[in-house]
Structures are given as structure tokens and as C-alpha cells.
Design a protein around this motif. Structure first.
Motif, PDB file in Angstrom:
ATOM      1  N   ARG A 101       0.814  -1.202   0.000  1.00 31.14           N
ATOM      2  CA  ARG A 101       0.000   0.000   0.000  1.00 31.14           C
ATOM      3  C   ARG A 101       0.855   1.262   0.000  1.00 31.14           C
ATOM      4  N   LEU A 102       2.069   1.181   0.536  1.00 23.77           N
ATOM      5  CA  LEU A 102       2.941   2.344   0.637  1.00 23.77           C
ATOM      6  C   LEU A 102       3.736   2.615  -0.637  1.00 23.77           C
ATOM      7  N   THR A 103       3.610   1.768  -1.655  1.00 23.68           N
ATOM      8  CA  THR A 103       4.351   2.010  -2.890  1.00 23.68           C
ATOM      9  C   THR A 103       3.649   3.063  -3.732  1.00 23.68           C
ATOM     10  N   GLY A 104       4.391   3.654  -4.634  1.00 21.73           N
ATOM     11  CA  GLY A 104       3.807   4.585  -5.587  1.00 21.73           C
ATOM     12  C   GLY A 104       3.755   6.005  -5.072  1.00 21.73           C
ATOM     13  N   THR A 105       3.164   6.870  -5.869  1.00 20.09           N
ATOM     14  CA  THR A 105       3.072   8.280  -5.543  1.00 20.09           C
ATOM     15  C   THR A 105       1.614   8.691  -5.427  1.00 20.09           C
ATOM     16  N   VAL A 106       1.375   9.741  -4.642  1.00 26.83           N
ATOM     17  CA  VAL A 106       0.040  10.295  -4.475  1.00 26.83           C
ATOM     18  C   VAL A 106       0.122  11.805  -4.619  1.00 26.83           C
TER      19      VAL A 106
END
Length: 64
Positions: A43-48
Motif C-alpha cells: 500500500r505504501l508504494t507509488g506516488t500520491v
């Protein structure tokens, strides 16, 4: 009107999309990963996108 200097820490943390949105990485995926479940680490991967309330301050630090 003088130019604004770019905040060097902010330039490393944020990036601007073509449409002008400011993206950031999610926090909490740097250490103590053995305790975190794989569901959490995925869930903590990627960008927001940066929150709407914080966008003006981030833009000011980036010199936009």
C-alpha cells in the motif's frame, strides 16, 4: 519583484506533473519493514497527490 529560490529539500521530495499537480512519495517504507505486513508495504508504494491544503506551501517552496 525578486525571484524565489527553490527549496532544495522540497525539490527532492516533490515533482510536478504536466497538468500542474504536485506528487509525493508515501511515508513509512524506509525501515522496520520486518514488522510491517506485506499488505502495508504494498500500500505504501507509488506516488500520491499532495493534499489540497498543503499545495500552496509546496508550490511556494518549489518556486512555482
Amino acid at each position: 519583484m525578486p525571484k524565489n529560490k527553490t527549496h532544495s529539500g522540497a525539490s527532492k521530495r516533490f515533482r510536478v506533473t504536466g497538468s500542474g499537480k504536485i506528487l509525493r512519495e508515501k511515508a513509512g517504507k524506509r525501515h522496520n519493514l520486518e514488522k510491517k505486513s506485506s499488505r502495508v508495504t504494498r500500500r505504501l508504494t507509488g506516488t500520491v497527490e499532495v493534499a489540497k491544503a498543503d499545495t500552496p506551501r509546496a508550490k511556494k517552496m518549489l518556486g512555482l
